[in-house]
Design an enzyme around this catalytic site. Structure first.
Site, PDB file in Angstrom:
ATOM      1  N   HIS A 166       0.807  -1.227   0.000  1.00  0.00           N
ATOM      2  CA  HIS A 166       0.000   0.000   0.000  1.00  0.00           C
ATOM      3  C   HIS A 166       0.837   1.272   0.000  1.00  0.00           C
ATOM      4  O   HIS A 166       0.543   2.219  -0.712  1.00  0.00           O
ATOM      5  CB  HIS A 166      -0.932   0.013   1.224  1.00  0.00           C
ATOM      6  CG  HIS A 166      -2.159  -0.808   1.029  1.00  0.00           C
ATOM      7  ND1 HIS A 166      -3.415  -0.272   0.942  1.00  0.00           N
ATOM      8  CD2 HIS A 166      -2.320  -2.139   0.865  1.00  0.00           C
ATOM      9  CE1 HIS A 166      -4.308  -1.228   0.753  1.00  0.00           C
ATOM     10  NE2 HIS A 166      -3.666  -2.376   0.712  1.00  0.00           N
ATOM     11  N   ASP A 204      -4.459   6.680   2.317  1.00  0.00           N
ATOM     12  CA  ASP A 204      -4.932   5.411   1.798  1.00  0.00           C
ATOM     13  C   ASP A 204      -6.454   5.393   1.941  1.00  0.00           C
ATOM     14  O   ASP A 204      -6.999   5.862   2.942  1.00  0.00           O
ATOM     15  CB  ASP A 204      -4.325   4.276   2.625  1.00  0.00           C
ATOM     16  CG  ASP A 204      -4.493   2.923   1.954  1.00  0.00           C
ATOM     17  OD1 ASP A 204      -3.503   2.427   1.394  1.00  0.00           O
ATOM     18  OD2 ASP A 204      -5.620   2.373   1.965  1.00  0.00           O
TER      19      ASP A 204
END
Ligand code: NAG
Ligand code: NAG
Length: 453
Positions: free
Chosen positions: A23, A120
């Protein structure tokens, strides 16, 4: 969270990363490109010390200052096999507070208030922080468009599927436009989880309700990959922008090839090699490892295997001595998939891997483990036709031999290569500077970030 809120002028953007899986890398790649395009902006990148060490060493960045937030683990916590989920849950507990503190430190050290939040997409709570701070919230989704859509449609899906019935899970998702070749059982497990209170399921559930409020939602993909899904996402999210493939739009300097994988590939015939990798965090159970080794041995197909673990201990001696393959602890995957000798990619189906395979024009053989991987690989196989699955969904000797024969040596394999070649062309076109759709979207993003602060 409107972008037109009157704000004291600041050029400080805080970036909140999710420190697990793949990520943080794409997020930092994006931030580096933003920083190059708008040198007056200043970025604080907040993640755990551990995740940062690896991403900052592989992605060169100036003008981005890193701030470490705590990992939430008790003092002296011992890592171990199978503890990944626990470590993630411990991190999520109180993450919001730790990020708030991290942002206070960042604002005071940089001597500038924060004027925009980039995070994120998992971090729904950043939406609430942004609202409180009266700044914009830009969320990056690091998987593909279909996993994003099914998370947004979580409530609808749970209305149509009886989560306690196997039969119901195996029905095609006819009620979702574009999903008639996908079943409930292919979805990320959290979507149909019986326990909505478990920390990660709860995170994703809240995300599905908060993302539509974000100033902008970004995805590491390109619009043309799945137009029908794109239209649905574009109509339910604000400023939904495809800005990928990030590795093409914002290439990093090539990583070192310490084990000479590329040199080895140079000496193999075109489209002949199967490249095998299940990502940085997953490995096959022992009986599947043996089955894969047996299949490779029998097929005599040259293979390049990026292997986590100890091959001397875990793989049969006869395979190690066969001379047909190369086994390495780490490989420059993006470069490998662009090499003309590679004819197939055996993958766990993580989104970055799927994208890199498309960018390199390599058909896939899928062995999914968890999360979005089943849905990614079903899309690869049933929607895009650029790969095949394994019989039963896991590795058997006969299943691997069949899949290898299909991809490397059949009429269907030829068609699969043609299809992935078409997607490869579209991916590169989308990332072409100034004219490509992803490049134009990146310019929109730049406007959104600079206008919101
Ligand atoms: C997305 O939706 C907006 C309207 O909300 C529209 O103006 C735009 O053209 C759409 N973009 C794409 C690429 O479909
Ligand atoms: C989550 C993550 O990416 N962790 C990595 C952080 O960096 C260390 C090495 O610097 C890696 O071992 C971790 O896997």
């Amino acid at each position: 969270m409107s972008a037109s809120n009157p704000q004291p002028t600041t050029n400080h953007v805080a970036v909140l990363a999710f420190p697990f899986g793949s990520h943080a890398g794409p997020l930092l790649t994006l931030v580096r490109k933003l920083s190059d395009a708008a040198p007056h902006l200043r970025f604080s990148f907040l993640s755990t010390a551990k995740s940062n060490d690896s991403v900052f060493s592989s992605i060169g960045v100036d003008r981005v200052k890193r701030f470490d937030v705590g990992d939430g683990l008790p003092e002296g916590y011992v890592y171990g096999q199978g503890k990944q989920l626990k470590v993630m849950e411990l991190f999520l507990e109180g993450a919001e507070e730790r990020f708030k503190k991290g942002m206070e430190t960042a604002a005071s050290e940089m001597g500038e208030e924060i004027g925009c939040l980039i995070s994120d997409a998992f971090y729904w709570f950043v939406g609430e922080m942004a609202e409180e701070m009266k700044v914009g919230w830009v969320a990056l989704w690091t998987s593909g468009p279909r996993p994003l859509l099914v998370h947004l449609c979580m409530d609808l899906i749970r209305k149509h599927i009886d989560i306690n019935s196997c039969e119901s899970r195996e029905k095609p998702l006819e009620f979702l436009p574009g999903f008639s070749s996908i079943q409930g059982a292919d979805l990320p497990e959290e979507i149909l989880s019986p326990n909505l209170d478990s920390p990660f399921t709860n995170l994703l559930n809240k995300m599905s309700h908060h993302l539509p409020k974000a100033t902008s939602v970004l995805i590491n993909s390109f619009e043309q990959i799945d137009s029908q899904i794109h239209d649905q996402l574009n109509s339910s999210l604000q400023n939904y922008l495809n800005i990928g493939p990030l590795t093409v739009l914002s290439p990093s300097p090539p990583p070192s090839d310490d084990h000479n994988c590329l040199l080895w590939l140079d000496n193999q015939p075109p489209n002949s090699v199967v490249y095998i990798s299940f990502g940085g965090f997953l490995s096959l159970p022992p009986h599947e490892l043996t089955a894969l080794a047996d299949a490779l041995q029998e097929s005599q197909i040259p293979f390049l295997w990026s292997f986590r673990g100890n091959p001397e201990e875990e793989l049969p001696k006869r395979l190690l001595e066969s001379g047909k393959g190369k086994i390495v602890p780490w490989a420059p995957q993006g470069q490998i998939l662009m090499h003309s000798s590679v004819g197939a990619f055996m993958t766990h189906g993580g989104w970055n891997s799927v994208l890199e395979s498309i960018v390199g024009g390599v058909p896939m053989i899928g062995r999914p483990f968890l999360g979005d991987q089943r849905l990614n690989l079903k899309t690869v196989e049933n929607v895009w036709g650029i790969g095949v699955g394994l019989e039963g969904g896991f590795v058997t000797k006969s299943g691997v031999l069949k899949a290898l024969g299909l991809v490397l040596d059949s009429e269907k394999g030829k068609l699969t290569r043609e299809k992935v070649e078409i997607l490869r062309g579209l991916a590169h076109k989308a990332a072409e500077s100034t004219t490509g759709s992803s490049s134009r979207n990146f310019i929109r993003l730049l406007e959104i970030v600079t206008r919101s602060i």
